[in-house]
Design a protein around this motif. Structure first.
Motif, PDB file in Angstrom:
ATOM      1  N   LEU A  31       0.797  -1.223   0.000  1.00 49.60           N
ATOM      2  CA  LEU A  31       0.000   0.000   0.000  1.00 49.60           C
ATOM      3  C   LEU A  31       0.828   1.271   0.000  1.00 49.60           C
ATOM      4  O   LEU A  31       0.301   2.358  -0.268  1.00 49.60           O
ATOM      5  CB  LEU A  31      -0.955   0.000   1.199  1.00 49.60           C
ATOM      6  CG  LEU A  31      -2.022  -1.095   1.169  1.00 49.60           C
ATOM      7  CD1 LEU A  31      -2.779  -1.120   2.483  1.00 49.60           C
ATOM      8  CD2 LEU A  31      -2.956  -0.924  -0.014  1.00 49.60           C
ATOM      9  N   TYR A  41      -7.038   1.740   3.410  1.00 50.86           N
ATOM     10  CA  TYR A  41      -7.334   0.821   2.304  1.00 50.86           C
ATOM     11  C   TYR A  41      -8.689   0.153   2.526  1.00 50.86           C
ATOM     12  O   TYR A  41      -9.490   0.041   1.599  1.00 50.86           O
ATOM     13  CB  TYR A  41      -6.205  -0.209   2.201  1.00 50.86           C
ATOM     14  CG  TYR A  41      -6.410  -1.322   1.208  1.00 50.86           C
ATOM     15  CD1 TYR A  41      -6.429  -1.086  -0.166  1.00 50.86           C
ATOM     16  CD2 TYR A  41      -6.547  -2.645   1.643  1.00 50.86           C
ATOM     17  CE1 TYR A  41      -6.582  -2.119  -1.071  1.00 50.86           C
ATOM     18  CE2 TYR A  41      -6.700  -3.680   0.746  1.00 50.86           C
ATOM     19  CZ  TYR A  41      -6.720  -3.423  -0.612  1.00 50.86           C
ATOM     20  OH  TYR A  41      -6.873  -4.449  -1.508  1.00 50.86           O
ATOM     21  N   ALA A 115      -5.024  -0.009  -7.316  1.00 49.09           N
ATOM     22  CA  ALA A 115      -5.118  -0.911  -6.159  1.00 49.09           C
ATOM     23  C   ALA A 115      -5.435  -2.348  -6.570  1.00 49.09           C
ATOM     24  O   ALA A 115      -5.303  -3.257  -5.743  1.00 49.09           O
ATOM     25  CB  ALA A 115      -6.187  -0.403  -5.196  1.00 49.09           C
TER      26      ALA A 115
END
Length: 153
Positions: A31, A41, A115
Motif C-alpha cells: 500500500l 485501504y 489498487a
C-alpha cells in the motif's frame, strides 16, 4: 494436560494475532505506493464497492462503520486523512445534520485501478492456493459469528 492449554503456541488468539501482524507487514509494503495505510485501504475498499449510481444516496458514516466494524471515533480520523489526501469528501446530510455522507472524489475513484494488484500480491504472499484461502475466509467468518454471539450474551 491443563498446563498445556496455557502455552502461547496453543492460543488461537495468538495465532490470529501473529497472522494479522504478518499480513499487516505485507499490506504496508503493497500500500505504500498508493499512499494508503491498511485501515485507509479498508475504507477505500468499502467506498469502491458501494459507489452509488446517479441519484442514489451516498454511503453514510454509520453504514461505513458497520461494514468495517469501526465506531465513528475511530473512523472519523481515517476519513479526515483521506479527505486531506483528496480521495474522499464528507458532507452533512441536508435533511439530517446528524448524518454524514462519505463520497469518493474522482482521484479516489481513479485509485481503484492502481489498487487492483494489491489482493493478487497479498494472495501470492500467503503461500495458499485459492481453495485454501477461500476455506480460511469461511472458517474465520464462522469464528467471528460465533464470537460475536458469545460476546452478546
Amino acid at each position: 494436560m491443563k498446563d498445556e492449554l496455557l502455552r502461547l503456541d496453543r492460543q488461537v488468539c495468538f495465532a490470529v494475532h501473529a497472522t494479522s501482524r504478518a499480513l499487516d507487514g505485507v499490506y504496508r509494503r503493497e500500500l505504500a505506493e498508493l499512499g494508503l495505510t491498511y485501515p485507509q485501504y479498508l475504507v477505500m475498499l468499502v467506498l469502491w464497492e458501494h459507489q452509488p449510481a446517479a441519484g442514489d444516496p451516498p454511503l453514510t458514516l454509520k453504514r461505513l462503520g458497520q461494514a468495517l466494524r469501526l465506531d465513528s471515533g475511530t473512523l472519523s480520523p481515517l476519513l479526515k486523512r483521506l479527505e486531506a489526501a483528496g480521495l474522499v469528501r464528507r458532507d452533512r446530510d441536508t435533511r439530517d445534520e446528524r448524518s454524514l455522507h462519505v463520497r469518493l472524489t474522482p482521484a479516489g475513484a481513479a485509485l481503484r485501478a492502481r489498487a487492483r494488484k494489491v489482493p493478487e500480491r497479498v494472495f501470492a504472499a500467503t503461500g495458499l492456493d485459492e481453495s485454501e484461502l477461500t476455506h480460511l475466509r469461511q472458517v474465520l467468518a464462522r469464528v467471528t459469528t460465533a464470537l460475536d454471539a458469545e460476546a452478546a450474551i
